[in-house]
Scaffold this active site. Structure first.
Site, short mmCIF file in Angstrom:
data_model
loop_
_atom_site.label_atom_id
_atom_site.label_comp_id
_atom_site.label_asym_id
_atom_site.label_seq_id
_atom_site.Cartn_x
_atom_site.Cartn_y
_atom_site.Cartn_z
N ARG A 13 34.64 54.38 53.07
CA ARG A 13 34.55 54.99 51.73
C ARG A 13 34.96 54.02 50.62
NH1 ARG A 13 38.08 60.04 52.57
NH2 ARG A 13 37.86 60.26 50.31
N GLY A 82 40.50 54.92 67.88
CA GLY A 82 41.49 55.90 67.46
C GLY A 82 42.89 55.30 67.32
N ASN A 170 51.10 65.81 59.25
CA ASN A 170 51.53 64.54 59.82
C ASN A 170 51.12 63.42 58.86
OD1 ASN A 170 52.02 62.29 61.53
ND2 ASN A 170 49.96 62.46 62.42
N TYR A 367 43.84 22.12 19.62
CA TYR A 367 43.97 21.90 21.05
C TYR A 367 44.99 20.79 21.30
CZ TYR A 367 43.25 20.35 25.78
OH TYR A 367 43.48 19.99 27.09
N ALA A 381 45.78 22.38 10.78
CA ALA A 381 44.68 23.16 11.36
C ALA A 381 43.60 22.23 11.91
CB ALA A 381 44.08 24.06 10.29
N ASN A 387 42.18 14.11 25.07
CA ASN A 387 42.96 13.63 26.21
C ASN A 387 42.10 13.19 27.36
OD1 ASN A 387 42.15 16.33 26.50
ND2 ASN A 387 43.74 16.74 28.01
N SER A 406 45.19 18.18 8.58
CA SER A 406 44.18 19.01 9.24
C SER A 406 43.01 18.19 9.74
CB SER A 406 43.66 20.03 8.23
OG SER A 406 44.71 20.86 7.82
N ALA A 424 44.53 14.00 6.44
CA ALA A 424 43.55 14.95 6.97
C ALA A 424 42.29 14.22 7.37
CB ALA A 424 43.25 16.00 5.92
C1 UD1 Z 1 45.57 60.24 61.12
C2 UD1 Z 1 46.33 61.20 62.04
C3 UD1 Z 1 46.55 62.51 61.30
C4 UD1 Z 1 47.30 62.26 59.98
C5 UD1 Z 1 46.55 61.25 59.15
C6 UD1 Z 1 47.35 60.85 57.95
C7 UD1 Z 1 45.65 60.71 64.33
C8 UD1 Z 1 44.79 61.08 65.44
N1 UD1 Z 1 45.54 61.44 63.21
O1 UD1 Z 1 44.32 60.81 60.82
O2 UD1 Z 1 47.31 63.40 62.11
O3 UD1 Z 1 47.44 63.49 59.28
O4 UD1 Z 1 46.31 60.04 59.91
O5 UD1 Z 1 46.57 60.06 57.10
O6 UD1 Z 1 46.45 59.80 64.43
N2 UD1 Z 1 43.32 52.98 62.63
C9 UD1 Z 1 43.21 51.90 63.45
N3 UD1 Z 1 42.39 51.96 64.52
C10 UD1 Z 1 41.69 53.07 64.81
C11 UD1 Z 1 41.80 54.18 63.97
C12 UD1 Z 1 42.63 54.12 62.89
O7 UD1 Z 1 43.85 50.85 63.22
O8 UD1 Z 1 40.95 53.06 65.82
C13 UD1 Z 1 44.22 52.89 61.47
C14 UD1 Z 1 43.49 53.00 60.16
O9 UD1 Z 1 43.13 51.71 59.67
C15 UD1 Z 1 44.51 53.66 59.26
C16 UD1 Z 1 45.31 54.51 60.22
O10 UD1 Z 1 45.08 54.00 61.51
O11 UD1 Z 1 45.38 52.73 58.69
C17 UD1 Z 1 44.91 55.98 60.17
O12 UD1 Z 1 43.54 56.09 60.46
P1 UD1 Z 1 42.66 57.24 59.86
O13 UD1 Z 1 41.31 57.16 60.43
O14 UD1 Z 1 42.81 57.28 58.40
O15 UD1 Z 1 43.42 58.51 60.48
P2 UD1 Z 1 42.97 59.98 60.47
O16 UD1 Z 1 42.04 60.21 61.59
O17 UD1 Z 1 42.55 60.34 59.11
#
Ligand code: UD1
Ligand code: CA
Length: 458
Positions: A13, A82, A170, A367, A381, A387, A406, A424
């Site tokens: 995004r 993840g 969280n 300058y 002025a 230089n 000037s 000048a």
């Molecule tokens: C995550 C949490 C969610 C929390 C939210 C807060 C999990 C499963 N979920 O959600 O509970 O409310 O953050 O913003 O943890 N990242 C990696 N590698 C990956 C995925 C993510 O490095 O494979 C990093 C991202 O760059 C970012 C952070 O982890 O800095 C969070 O990732 P993002 O995708 O924003 O998390 P959410 O799924 O939104």
């Protein structure tokens, strides 16, 4: 303590080729804010998980965060499966004897004090989660409690309608003992709505293992806000700047409008400093007592002495300005400018790599480059130090009490002796002797016999 910073996500995004965590807030990459905060906690291990954007992330961090106290290690996460999978990549770097704190590289404004409270609440054997209450919690993982005790976290996409009404979320920041963390990570599955390895699933495992799960809250909710888009980045920028502005106002610095004030670095101020709207301070800027900065100045890496007045629209970089000097409007002080006390630099004057001693003036359209200028010198002025011959640079020396008329060009290397006056329009190509008038221009003459032409009648 081990600190793991998750920074592998791609940040679609942001609509940018630059990895999300390298976007700047207050002139500094988001990830650098997180690293600087982590370092305030004196971690034993600091591991950055990178992925999207490839080596640009470790390259920037290595360039900007060298420290003998705490080396930074990197682990690549490829592909990104993840948050749990991200933390798995750090396992070899994590010391078993200390807890592990998880931070996000795109959450830049967390205070070290809030993190310390979270760490304290975890002690050595508990799992502690930084949580906040949100009026609109949609999109976030919800904190599920039974009889007040946290039992698990459920992600928005996996939550039931009842769970989606939970307003405690969280933030993603958590700390836990490292030996069980490694065990819990190994047991994660991706059997969920997003097909990801959720770090959040370790919470239910901790409860099952009899590890106590606690929570702590940040001093302010914005400390846990993440950046997913440029709209959010701009919002956090304003929060950062507004907080800083409030701190400065409380210290007695007068800001004409705290919403039109930007610091991209460190600004230190003495007493009775006032700053008008639209100024930008970059790098390290120090303003002594009584300094007055008028509107729309850009000031980078500068030391400005007491009671200096900078008039509107000045651009100042790598410069030292002595007490009671008056600069601008529309002055440009480039790197290597050193002004002593009570120097006056006026409109459309550019100075580079030059020293100007006390009580000297260059008030209009001039300058000055690679010059050494004495005390009580008056530069008229339109004066230019030539230089540069197109290949090499040379110095101009102007001694004390010189008066430069000037529209003078000083072809360096050249010296104007103490107390000399240049007429000048002089083009000075050899040294001007002290105490004398030197002029280089054709002698003025009046043609007595001349008459204006008149229109010829046809
Ligand atoms: C995550 C949490 C969610 C929390 C939210 C807060 C999990 C499963 N979920 O959600 O509970 O409310 O953050 O913003 O943890 N990242 C990696 N590698 C990956 C995925 C993510 O490095 O494979 C990093 C991202 O760059 C970012 C952070 O982890 O800095 C969070 O990732 P993002 O995708 O924003 O998390 P959410 O799924 O939104
Ligand atoms: Ca996020």
């Amino acid at each position: 303590m081990n600190v793991v910073i998750l920074a592998a996500g791609m940040g679609k995004r942001m609509q940018s080729a630059l990895p999300k965590v390298l976007h700047a807030l207050a002139g500094k990459p988001l990830l650098s804010h997180v690293i600087d905060t982590a370092r305030q906690l004196s971690p034993t291990t600091l591991c950055v998980i990178y992925g999207h954007g490839g080596d640009t992330v470790p390259a920037l961090v290595t360039a900007h965060h060298q420290s003998p106290d705490c080396a930074i290690s990197f682990a690549q996460q490829e592909p990104q499966l993840g948050t749990g999978h991200a933390v798995m990549q750090a396992i070899p770097a994590l010391s078993d004897t200390v807890p592990t704190l998880i931070l996000y590289g795109d959450v830049p404004l967390t205070n070290a004090a809030s993190l310390q409270r979270l760490i304290d609440s975890a002690g050595t054997d508990k799992l502690a989660i930084l949580t906040i209450e949100m009026a609109d919690p949609s999109g976030y993982g919800r904190i599920v409690r039974e009889q007040g005790k946290i039992t698990r976290i459920v992600e928005q996409k996996d939550a039931t309608d009842a769970e989606r009404t939970i307003s405690e979320i969280n933030t993603g920041i958590m700390v836990m003992p490292t030996v069980p963390l490694k065990k819990w990570l190994a047991a994660l599955s991706n059997n969920n709505a997003q097909g990801e390895y959720y770090l959040t699933d370790i919470v239910a495992q901790a409860v099952a293992d009899g590890v106590e799960v606690t929570s702590a809250q940040p001093a302010a909710a914005w400390e846990t806000l993440g950046v997913n888009s440029k709209v959010q980045l701009a919002e956090l920028e304003r929060i950062y700047q507004r907080n800083l502005a409030n701190i400065m106002l409380e210290q007695g610095i007068m800001l004409a409008d705290p919403n039109r004030f930007d610091v991209r670095g460190t600004l230190t101020c003495g007493h009775d400093v006032s700053i008008d709207v639209g100024c930008i301070f970059e790098g390290e800027v120090a303003l002594a007592d009584g300094v007055k900065i008028d509107a729309h100045c850009v000031i980078k890496n500068a030391r400005i002495g007491s009671n200096v007045h900078i008039k509107p629209f000045c651009h100042i970089e790598d410069t030292v300005i002595g007490a009671t000097s008056i600069i601008g409007p529309y002055a440009r002080l480039r790197p290597g400018t050193e002004l002593a006390e009570a120097v006056h630099i006026g409109n459309f004057v550019e100075i580079k790599n030059s020293q100007i001693a006390a009580n000297s003036k260059a008030n209009h359209l001039t300058y000055i480059g690679d010059a050494t200028i004495g005390e009580r010198v008056n530069i008229g002025a339109g004066t230019i130090t030539c230089n540069y011959d197109g290949v090499n640079k040379f110095r101009t020396v102007i001694e004390d009490d010189v008066f430069i008329g000037s529209d003078t060009q000083l072809i360096a290397p050249v010296t104007v002796g103490k107390g000399a006056t240049l007429g000048a329009g002089t083009t000075l190509s050899t040294n001007a002797p002290a105490g004398k008038l030197t002029v280089s221009r054709a002698r003025q003459l009046t043609v007595e016999s001349w008459q204006r032409p008149v229109k010829i009648k046809k």
